[in-house]
Design a protein around this motif. Structure first.
Motif, PDB file in Angstrom:
ATOM      1  N   ILE A 158      43.643  58.983  41.038  1.00  0.00           N
ATOM      2  CA  ILE A 158      43.485  57.686  41.699  1.00  0.00           C
ATOM      3  C   ILE A 158      43.671  56.566  40.681  1.00  0.00           C
ATOM      4  O   ILE A 158      43.066  56.580  39.616  1.00  0.00           O
ATOM      5  N   LEU A 159      44.530  55.602  41.019  1.00  0.00           N
ATOM      6  CA  LEU A 159      44.762  54.446  40.171  1.00  0.00           C
ATOM      7  C   LEU A 159      43.765  53.351  40.551  1.00  0.00           C
ATOM      8  O   LEU A 159      43.714  52.915  41.690  1.00  0.00           O
ATOM      9  N   ARG A 160      42.981  52.904  39.567  1.00  0.00           N
ATOM     10  CA  ARG A 160      41.929  51.929  39.836  1.00  0.00           C
ATOM     11  C   ARG A 160      42.281  50.568  39.236  1.00  0.00           C
ATOM     12  O   ARG A 160      42.723  50.489  38.093  1.00  0.00           O
ATOM     13  N   PHE A 161      42.063  49.521  40.026  1.00  0.00           N
ATOM     14  CA  PHE A 161      42.289  48.151  39.585  1.00  0.00           C
ATOM     15  C   PHE A 161      40.950  47.430  39.514  1.00  0.00           C
ATOM     16  O   PHE A 161      40.169  47.466  40.471  1.00  0.00           O
ATOM     17  N   LEU A 162      40.696  46.754  38.399  1.00  0.00           N
ATOM     18  CA  LEU A 162      39.500  45.935  38.275  1.00  0.00           C
ATOM     19  C   LEU A 162      39.873  44.481  38.534  1.00  0.00           C
ATOM     20  O   LEU A 162      40.763  43.936  37.883  1.00  0.00           O
ATOM     21  N   VAL A 180      47.270  40.830  49.905  1.00  0.00           N
ATOM     22  CA  VAL A 180      48.092  41.715  49.078  1.00  0.00           C
ATOM     23  C   VAL A 180      47.363  43.035  48.846  1.00  0.00           C
ATOM     24  O   VAL A 180      47.962  44.121  48.946  1.00  0.00           O
ATOM     25  N   ILE A 181      46.069  42.957  48.547  1.00  0.00           N
ATOM     26  CA  ILE A 181      45.279  44.169  48.299  1.00  0.00           C
ATOM     27  C   ILE A 181      45.232  45.051  49.539  1.00  0.00           C
ATOM     28  O   ILE A 181      45.371  46.276  49.453  1.00  0.00           O
ATOM     29  N   GLU A 182      45.054  44.449  50.710  1.00  0.00           N
ATOM     30  CA  GLU A 182      45.023  45.219  51.961  1.00  0.00           C
ATOM     31  C   GLU A 182      46.340  45.950  52.192  1.00  0.00           C
ATOM     32  O   GLU A 182      46.357  47.107  52.644  1.00  0.00           O
ATOM     33  N   VAL A 192      44.821  54.660  45.473  1.00  0.00           N
ATOM     34  CA  VAL A 192      44.391  53.512  44.673  1.00  0.00           C
ATOM     35  C   VAL A 192      43.002  53.052  45.132  1.00  0.00           C
ATOM     36  O   VAL A 192      42.613  53.263  46.290  1.00  0.00           O
ATOM     37  N   LYS A 193      42.271  52.425  44.200  1.00  0.00           N
ATOM     38  CA  LYS A 193      41.001  51.805  44.508  1.00  0.00           C
ATOM     39  C   LYS A 193      40.918  50.471  43.775  1.00  0.00           C
ATOM     40  O   LYS A 193      41.439  50.330  42.674  1.00  0.00           O
ATOM     41  N   PHE A 194      40.258  49.519  44.403  1.00  0.00           N
ATOM     42  CA  PHE A 194      40.036  48.213  43.780  1.00  0.00           C
ATOM     43  C   PHE A 194      38.539  48.041  43.530  1.00  0.00           C
ATOM     44  O   PHE A 194      37.725  48.244  44.430  1.00  0.00           O
ATOM     45  N   ILE A 195      38.206  47.670  42.312  1.00  0.00           N
ATOM     46  CA  ILE A 195      36.820  47.426  41.931  1.00  0.00           C
ATOM     47  C   ILE A 195      36.662  45.931  41.688  1.00  0.00           C
ATOM     48  O   ILE A 195      37.391  45.352  40.880  1.00  0.00           O
ATOM     49  N   PHE A 196      35.755  45.309  42.396  1.00  0.00           N
ATOM     50  CA  PHE A 196      35.530  43.867  42.270  1.00  0.00           C
ATOM     51  C   PHE A 196      34.291  43.624  41.424  1.00  0.00           C
ATOM     52  O   PHE A 196      33.227  44.168  41.681  1.00  0.00           O
ATOM     53  N   ASP A 207      27.717  41.390  39.368  1.00  0.00           N
ATOM     54  CA  ASP A 207      27.762  42.294  40.511  1.00  0.00           C
ATOM     55  C   ASP A 207      28.999  43.167  40.409  1.00  0.00           C
ATOM     56  O   ASP A 207      29.993  42.772  39.813  1.00  0.00           O
ATOM     57  N   ALA A 208      28.957  44.346  40.969  1.00  0.00           N
ATOM     58  CA  ALA A 208      30.115  45.217  40.971  1.00  0.00           C
ATOM     59  C   ALA A 208      30.114  46.043  42.245  1.00  0.00           C
ATOM     60  O   ALA A 208      29.075  46.386  42.777  1.00  0.00           O
ATOM     61  N   GLY A 209      31.283  46.389  42.719  1.00  0.00           N
ATOM     62  CA  GLY A 209      31.392  47.238  43.894  1.00  0.00           C
ATOM     63  C   GLY A 209      32.788  47.796  44.010  1.00  0.00           C
ATOM     64  O   GLY A 209      33.715  47.312  43.366  1.00  0.00           O
ATOM     65  N   VAL A 210      32.949  48.828  44.802  1.00  0.00           N
ATOM     66  CA  VAL A 210      34.258  49.460  44.980  1.00  0.00           C
ATOM     67  C   VAL A 210      34.752  49.181  46.389  1.00  0.00           C
ATOM     68  O   VAL A 210      33.978  49.288  47.325  1.00  0.00           O
TER      69      VAL A 210
END
Length: 210
Positions: A158-162, A180-182, A192-196, A207-210
């Motif tokens: 899985i490719l993760r983006f912060l 764009v992310i959607e 892929v996953k986006f971490i905010f 704060d952090a979340g996936v």
């Protein structure tokens, strides 16, 4: 030792990634002396003592006054810009209204034209800025994590983006980036996953979340 002074538009994510992180590393290595500040906080003595002055995303009248003072002192000046701050699309709402203000656009063009070097974050941005700048170089923002620890690649494929979200980025995130992310999540579902990661006004992670 070379003295580098960075006078940024705001102490935020752009300043941290594009200016502070790489230059602090050089300072730790003993290669330069580095100071990060804003136009409202900079001291005349700091300008006089600097060999190189970096301006980043500077838009206001006070920024131009400091810029002109630095030029009269014959300082080498770099203008760092990571967005096309000349004509933002209207759908960005208040963010576009702020940056499209005629005086701010004039100031950006002034910095582009008068600086010794303009540092653009991508080839596409550099190409767009060339009509306004006499000397454009491309320097993408570094992966700051690489400076301090080995890169860890995922083992699950899985490719993760912060995505680091500062307060002044929320409107852009809502009106532009989320769409764009959607689309990426839909096209590459499960891959892929986006971490905010949120930050407060002092650039402290909150704060952090996936």
């Amino acid at each position: 030792m070379l003295k580098v002074l960075a006078i940024v538009g705001a102490i935020n994510v752009c300043a941290d990634l594009g200016i502070a992180s790489p230059l602090c590393l050089l300072e730790k290595r003993g290669e330069i002396s580095f100071k990060l500040t804003t136009a409202s906080a900079v001291k005349i003595g700091e300008i006089r003592q600097a060999d190189i002055i970096i301006f980043q995303r500077n838009l206001e009248k006070i920024d131009r006054l400091i810029f002109d003072f630095a030029q009269r002192l014959q300082k080498k000046i770099i203008y760092d810009i990571d967005d096309y701050l000349i004509e933002l699309p209207r759908y960005l709402g208040e963010l576009a209204d702020f940056h499209n203000d005629p005086e701010r656009v004039t100031n950006v063009k002034y910095f582009l034209n008068k600086s010794d070097v303009v540092k653009a974050g991508s080839p596409a941005l550099a190409s767009a800025l060339k009509p306004y700048a006499k000397n454009v170089v491309v320097s993408s923002y570094p992966n700051v994590d690489e400076y301090y620890r080995p890169i860890k690649h995922s083992t699950d494929g899985i490719l993760r983006f912060l995505v680091v979200v500062s307060p002044d980025m929320l409107n852009f995130l809502k009106n532009g980036l989320l769409k764009v992310i959607e689309r990426i999540l839909s096209e590459y579902r499960g891959k892929v996953k986006f971490i905010f990661l949120g930050v407060d006004e002092n650039f402290c992670f909150v704060d952090a979340g996936v």
